[in-house]
Design a protein around this motif. Structure first.
Motif, short mmCIF file in Angstrom:
data_model
loop_
_atom_site.label_atom_id
_atom_site.label_comp_id
_atom_site.label_asym_id
_atom_site.label_seq_id
_atom_site.Cartn_x
_atom_site.Cartn_y
_atom_site.Cartn_z
N ASP A 4 39.52 78.97 46.57
CA ASP A 4 39.46 78.98 45.36
C ASP A 4 40.23 79.67 44.67
N ASP A 5 40.77 80.88 45.21
CA ASP A 5 41.80 81.75 44.50
C ASP A 5 43.18 81.20 44.54
N LEU A 6 43.63 79.93 45.54
CA LEU A 6 44.67 79.40 45.72
C LEU A 6 45.15 78.33 44.60
N ILE A 7 46.31 78.30 43.92
CA ILE A 7 46.47 76.97 43.04
C ILE A 7 46.93 76.28 44.01
N ALA A 8 47.51 76.04 45.11
CA ALA A 8 47.94 74.96 46.09
C ALA A 8 47.73 75.30 47.35
N ARG A 61 52.86 83.64 45.20
CA ARG A 61 52.65 82.66 44.27
C ARG A 61 51.12 81.99 44.34
N ARG A 62 50.37 82.78 45.16
CA ARG A 62 48.98 82.02 45.52
C ARG A 62 49.18 80.73 45.94
N ILE A 63 49.90 80.32 46.91
CA ILE A 63 49.86 79.07 47.62
C ILE A 63 49.95 79.26 49.02
N GLY A 64 48.73 78.37 49.51
CA GLY A 64 48.45 78.52 51.19
C GLY A 64 49.73 77.77 51.81
N ALA A 65 49.76 78.16 53.07
CA ALA A 65 51.15 77.40 53.59
C ALA A 65 50.56 77.15 55.24
#
Length: 291
Positions: A4-8, A61-65
């Motif tokens: 939920d904290d990630l933007i993408a 960047r709050r992006i999971g990878a």
């Protein structure tokens, strides 16, 4: 990982640097050619990010990878980045990194054993295949022992499709044969492993419509939109993403060749319905990864 904290969620990032010491002979030339193809100076200057640096970049960047190496030792002679090392660093950064692995299908039963161990002991969620770089037809029965292990363990298969920057402009294309990466050959894999999620990486150029066909026809097939800036997506690719495949399209950058900053900036320029964008950027990946 707090989704939920990630933007993408970026479904396609590479662990590029080889393990076991300095780069192999020829690896600098290979990366310089890749850097020229993708207009990415970091590769040409030998400054590709480590897995830890990748985690730090994406965390900012709050992006999971989803991150993986590519096992192409047999075809290129370059030592692969250790699957275990990638998974261990991902575990240390599990707020942001999701570990995938890569095994050349030609490794047969040994590769199948490795796949089972990586899932059970290292938490690997999926496996990356690059038919052109690894030199095999995706529907070759030689690969099936590895596919069966992946299916049994409930992991994901991710296949490169279409043209590749690997070897582009180099003499003989560095020996890379583009024919192996037509996504129509992955249709057989989807038939034979109907309960295993399969992701077609990239817009599959010049076989874009074949990729869309397979993803539309087979319930277990998805597409990640990596490897191209969205401003170059073919119109039919955008049309399908905006309609019948809106729940099957996944954001992917192809880091470090293409940065998520560049991809997301160009993605904002696409004529997509507002309700479709969050599906592509995060929700489809969240569902596929069962997170």
């Amino acid at each position: 990982m707090n989704i939920d904290d990630l933007i993408a969620i970026d479904f396609h990032t590479h662990a590029e640097e080889p393990c076991c010491g300095p780069r192999d002979d020829g690896y600098d030339d290979f990366q310089a050619a890749m850097a020229k193809y993708f207009k990415n100076p970091a590769g040409a200057q030998g400054m590709l990010p480590s897995v830890q640096q990748t985690a730090e970049y994406f965390r900012e960047r709050r992006i999971g990878a989803v991150i993986f190496p590519v096992d192409s030792e047999r075809e290129t002679g370059f030592r692969r980045y250790s699957n275990e090392e990638v998974a261990q660093i991902a575990a240390e950064n599990d707020d942001i990194l999701i570990p995938f692995a890569s095994i050349d299908p030609a490794k047969g039963k040994a590769g199948a054993r490795e796949a089972r161990r990586l899932v059970r002991e290292f938490g690997v969620k999926g496996f990356k295949f690059h038919p052109t770089l690894q030199g095999f037809w995706p529907n070759d029965r030689m690969a099936y022992p590895l596919y069966e292990a992946i299916a049994d363990e409930g992991a994901i298969m991710l296949f490169h499709t279409g043209q590749t920057g690997v070897g582009s402009g180099m003499r003989g294309g560095m020996g890379m044969r583009l024919k192996y990466s037509n996504p129509v050959h992955i249709d057989d894999v989807a038939v034979d492993f109907p309960d295993t999620p399969i992701v077609l990486a990239h817009p599959s150029f010049p076989w874009t419509e074949e990729g869309l066909m397979v993803a539309q026809h087979k319930p277990n097939v998805y597409i990640d939109m990596s490897g191209w800036s969205p401003k170059y997506f073919p119109p039919i690719f955008v049309h399908y993403a905006n309609s019948i495949l809106k729940k099957k399209m996944l954001f992917g950058s192809d880091w470090p060749a293409i940065t998520p900053d560049r991809w997301l900036s160009d993605f904002d320029g696409l004529d997509l319905k507002e309700e479709v964008k969050p599906l592509i950027l995060k929700e489809n990946a969240r569902r596929l990864l069962k997170m």
